[in-house]
Design an enzyme around this catalytic site. Sequence first.
Site, short mmCIF file in Angstrom:
data_model
loop_
_atom_site.label_atom_id
_atom_site.label_comp_id
_atom_site.label_asym_id
_atom_site.label_seq_id
_atom_site.Cartn_x
_atom_site.Cartn_y
_atom_site.Cartn_z
N TYR A 138 66.01 15.83 11.01
CA TYR A 138 64.98 16.46 11.83
C TYR A 138 64.05 17.30 10.97
O TYR A 138 64.37 17.64 9.83
CB TYR A 138 65.60 17.33 12.94
N MET A 141 21.12 4.31 -2.04
CA MET A 141 19.73 4.07 -1.67
C MET A 141 19.54 3.93 -0.17
O MET A 141 20.36 3.36 0.52
CB MET A 141 19.22 2.80 -2.34
N SER A 188 69.60 22.82 5.64
CA SER A 188 68.20 22.86 6.07
C SER A 188 67.37 23.24 4.86
O SER A 188 67.61 24.27 4.23
CB SER A 188 68.03 23.88 7.19
N LYS A 199 28.20 -3.27 6.21
CA LYS A 199 27.04 -3.61 7.04
C LYS A 199 26.87 -5.11 7.13
O LYS A 199 26.71 -5.67 8.22
CB LYS A 199 25.79 -2.96 6.44
N CYS A 218 63.09 23.41 7.42
CA CYS A 218 62.54 24.47 8.27
C CYS A 218 61.43 25.24 7.58
O CYS A 218 60.96 26.25 8.07
CB CYS A 218 63.63 25.41 8.74
N GLY A 220 24.52 8.99 -0.18
CA GLY A 220 24.12 9.24 -1.56
C GLY A 220 23.56 8.01 -2.22
O GLY A 220 23.04 8.06 -3.32
N ARG A 238 69.64 32.01 11.32
CA ARG A 238 69.81 32.40 9.93
C ARG A 238 70.19 33.87 9.84
O ARG A 238 69.59 34.71 10.53
CB ARG A 238 68.49 32.17 9.18
N HIS A 256 51.15 35.62 4.91
CA HIS A 256 51.88 36.11 6.08
C HIS A 256 51.06 35.92 7.35
O HIS A 256 51.55 35.42 8.36
CB HIS A 256 52.24 37.59 5.89
N ARG A 300 29.68 -0.38 13.57
CA ARG A 300 30.80 0.10 12.74
C ARG A 300 31.64 1.03 13.60
O ARG A 300 31.18 1.50 14.65
CB ARG A 300 30.29 0.85 11.51
N ARG A 308 18.43 -3.44 2.82
CA ARG A 308 19.41 -2.40 3.21
C ARG A 308 20.62 -2.43 2.29
O ARG A 308 21.18 -3.47 2.01
CB ARG A 308 19.89 -2.67 4.64
P1 ADP Z 1 21.69 3.38 7.08
O1 ADP Z 1 22.80 2.73 6.36
O2 ADP Z 1 21.17 4.62 6.45
O3 ADP Z 1 21.97 3.51 8.55
P2 ADP Z 1 20.16 1.05 7.72
O4 ADP Z 1 20.13 -0.04 6.74
O5 ADP Z 1 21.12 0.88 8.84
O6 ADP Z 1 20.43 2.40 6.95
O7 ADP Z 1 18.68 1.20 8.23
C1 ADP Z 1 18.01 2.37 8.58
C2 ADP Z 1 17.24 2.17 9.90
O8 ADP Z 1 16.39 1.06 9.84
C3 ADP Z 1 18.16 1.94 11.05
O9 ADP Z 1 17.68 2.62 12.16
C4 ADP Z 1 18.07 0.46 11.27
O10 ADP Z 1 18.35 0.12 12.58
C5 ADP Z 1 16.65 0.18 10.89
N1 ADP Z 1 16.52 -1.21 10.43
C6 ADP Z 1 17.15 -1.77 9.39
N2 ADP Z 1 16.83 -3.06 9.27
C7 ADP Z 1 15.98 -3.34 10.26
C8 ADP Z 1 15.31 -4.52 10.68
N3 ADP Z 1 15.49 -5.68 10.06
N4 ADP Z 1 14.50 -4.45 11.75
C9 ADP Z 1 14.32 -3.27 12.39
N5 ADP Z 1 14.92 -2.12 12.05
C10 ADP Z 1 15.75 -2.15 11.01
MG MG Z 2 22.38 2.27 9.80
MG MG Z 3 63.83 31.35 2.31
#
Ligand code: ADP
Ligand code: MG
Ligand code: MG
Length: 916
Positions: free
Chosen positions: A890, A108, A803, A27, A870, A106, A657, A479, A357, A97
């Site tokens: 092949y 934060m 083969s 990010k 094969c 998983g 075969r 099978h 991304r 973030r």
């Molecule tokens: P995730 O990795 O779960 O996508 P993000 O860090 O991208 O989490 O953020 C979650 C949401 O918060 C996203 O919709 C993102 O666009 C929004 N967001 C994050 N930072 C800002 C910011 N500085 N201003 C406005 N919206 C934000």
């Molecule tokens: Mg995001």
């Molecule tokens: Mg055989």
Amino acid sequence: MAQKYVYFFGGDKTEGNAKMKMLLGGKGANLAEMANLGIPVPPGFTITTEVCKYFYEHGETYPPELKEQVNDALKRVEEIMGKKFGDPSNPLLVSVRSGAPISMPGMMDTVLNLGLNDETVRGLAEKTGDERFAYDCYRRFVAMYGDVVLGLKPVGKDDVDPFEQVLEELKHRKGITYDNELDPESLKELVTLYKKLIKDRLGIDFPDDPEEQLWGAIGAVFKSWNNPRAIAYRELNDIPDDMGTAVNVQAMVFGNMGPDSATGVAFTRNPATGENVLYGEYLINAQGEDVVAGIRTPQPINKAQKTDPDSVSLEEAMPEVYEELERIRKLLDRHYRDMQDVEFTIERGKLWMLQTRSGKRTAFAALRIAVEMVEEGILTEEEAVMRVEPQQLTQLLRPTFDLKSKEKALADGAFLAKGLNAGPGAATGRVVFNAPDAEEWASRGEQVILVRMETSPEDIRGMHAAQGILTSRGGMTSHAALVARQMGKVCVVGCGALEIDYKKRQFTVNGRIVREGDWISLDGTTGEVFEGKIPTQPSEIVRVVVDKSLKPEESIVYRNYAKLMEWADRYRRLGVRTNADKPDQASVAIAFGAEGIGLCRTEHMFFEGRRIDTVREMILADDQEGREKALAKLLPMQKEDFKGIFRVMKGLPVTIRTLDPPLHEFLPADEKTAAELASSMGVPFEKLWAKIEALHEANPMLGHRGCRLGIVYPEITAMQVRAIFEAACEVQKEGIPVKPEIMIPLVGHVKELENQKKVIDEVACQVFQEQGVHVVYSVGTMIEVPRGAITADEIAKEAEFFSFGTNDLTQTVYGISRDDAGKFLHHYLEKEIWEYDPFERIDRDGVGQLMKIGVEKGRSTRADLKIGICGEHGGEPTSVEFCHQIGLDYVSCSPYRVPVARLAAAQAAIKERLKA
Ligand code: ADP
Ligand code: MG
Ligand code: MG
């Protein structure tokens, strides 16, 4: 100089870039890259993954320099934004973030609107003149912080989110439906209620000091790196634990500032079809995750994407912002040279980008994007070939469920059970429980699904007649799975939840009964089984290439497929052949680009029509004379089969075969069928039954089969090769070139091959004399028992080609019967004794080493030895790569896998070149 722990982005002072993912996380690196490109990104800074490492190595503390570096960066953000963090009259708010080098669910979640307290919120309200907005931010912040930083979460999966519950109660009390209808008084009340909730449940006061809030959030991100969900995810995906996460602190921009503000997500191309258009959704007067959270129905980004006439696209609502987004879309797509998944926010008519991304996509989109990016001059052909996963191609060849209908079926509770996705695609039909019924119903024009506990060679015609096959037992190489792949049938196997009752002609699943004639639908791509009829559509590629019911120029998917395959063929070194037993299979494979037949199993021909009776007659004969009489009846039939194949193959090599399976596989297993056979053969039932029992083997996989049959009964080999050579001579006389290659199975000792080769050469000589023509042929062997590989130098003196029969080779190297492996295989996978099923992917360290020995020793005595594979592995991408690496000539695979093998072979060659 002190180590640099903080990297700034935004304004004109960006310090990072997209290449620094390891240090800044995905990010952070991409936010910096966008800023470098001049794209509007709210300013902020990234605390590096090094700090995360330090944090864990030093008892959850920070490097001493960090605080000052954070304060300096924060000051820069304040300067650019013209606001101050914690300033009661003009507060700067930030988001915190998380962002690891590899995207990781998983960890934060993000905290938005950080920096608010009872004072700063008033400043924000005054400054913006919008009290509703200010308190909307505040209540969101308290809930988010309470959840992700303070950890006030639902307990157990049935518990509701505590903040959500308070919100719902309030909305109910005020008689409103949507969050954005809350008035300032309600929002204020919500903040108080949330804080009280935190105090009651956690016994702590909500932190008012912005500084404390900030460090609380930063610490929570680092700690979340080691929460159990994140650890489990890393383990599953082989992500190193010491990689660490970065933290991004970024100035807030607000999509919830009224009707000229919005937030949204978009793709730079359509992720389902790959079409080169902006695609996405947005929501007016909303923040962060509102779009995906389903709080209100999001609106489409552009006019073309509208399905509901009442919706208002961004293109219509804010044409200038849309233009700007369109400009940025093109810029990002071209700059990253890949389809991007972006997040954006519009604050009072100004567009801000918040994330980019590479986007996830379907097989259709992957193909189209790869091909079109070459045409647009973004990618080279070689890069495009590397962009599509070979395995994905099978998706493109299968009929598919109409997505909306499948969703509806799911919503209607039609889901029955899930098995293994052995044959991808979609099929729908009426349930039948045996192969003869499948054939009969199909001949009446019914669509049927054949449901069996497991299938056997006798079921082949029924399987062919069915739209799809469902079994309750067996694995990916059972099978049913094997035959289904060869036929290109939709197939779900090992669906253990099914209790099949053949007698009652019904199956039960979780108490629900499905009877013969009931409609069911199989999704062979996911392994799901549904009750009822879900509409399907045939693959366009199959309609163009196989059915010829669609013109090439009418199908974009076909056009892209053809292009990609053309490029793949340019780069690959491995040849690609097919495993086919019949002319129609062979011609399908040729349509998919096969360059020959690598395995024609003659025994499959024995199941056509009434032939099986003649085969049984041959097996049950008392003496050679009796056998020859029956063989004489088989000869013209086999010959016709071979002629059909030679005609289709037009001079391409055809590896045939000789008879391989143990003979009892052809015999009736029950007394009733045996009695019928006895009367049709005119022999007493007792005599026949005794013979059947005599042929019984304790361990047929290691019993009288393969070349051992031809050695004991040379007349069988003689008949088969006579059929091959007569067919070859006659087709050659028709003016069609032929190239037969005769292959002896299960050879472990050179003398076995010598013995059979003698029979073959003698018959060839006779037939050529009788026919007055000569056909070029070769004789080779399968390498499928360890001794064959170990003595390959000896065997190669007699064999003109090898083969690798990796199905049997895997069985014999492991000492595991594949048919019985189902009982323990999944335990091995669960306990991680095996990383994968060795019958699916070549086990490079075991089976693969023997193959290497086979190749090296074989070529040591015959330099021009032609070597292929094969086994089922010949159509599996990682195995194809291995075959390339050890220098095979092949691979051979089932017809519908031919495109997969072509692409996998090209990728193996390109990878090798890139490494060199
Ligand atoms: P995730 O990795 O779960 O996508 P993000 O860090 O991208 O989490 O953020 C979650 C949401 O918060 C996203 O919709 C993102 O666009 C929004 N967001 C994050 N930072 C800002 C910011 N500085 N201003 C406005 N919206 C934000
Ligand atoms: Mg995001
Ligand atoms: Mg055989």
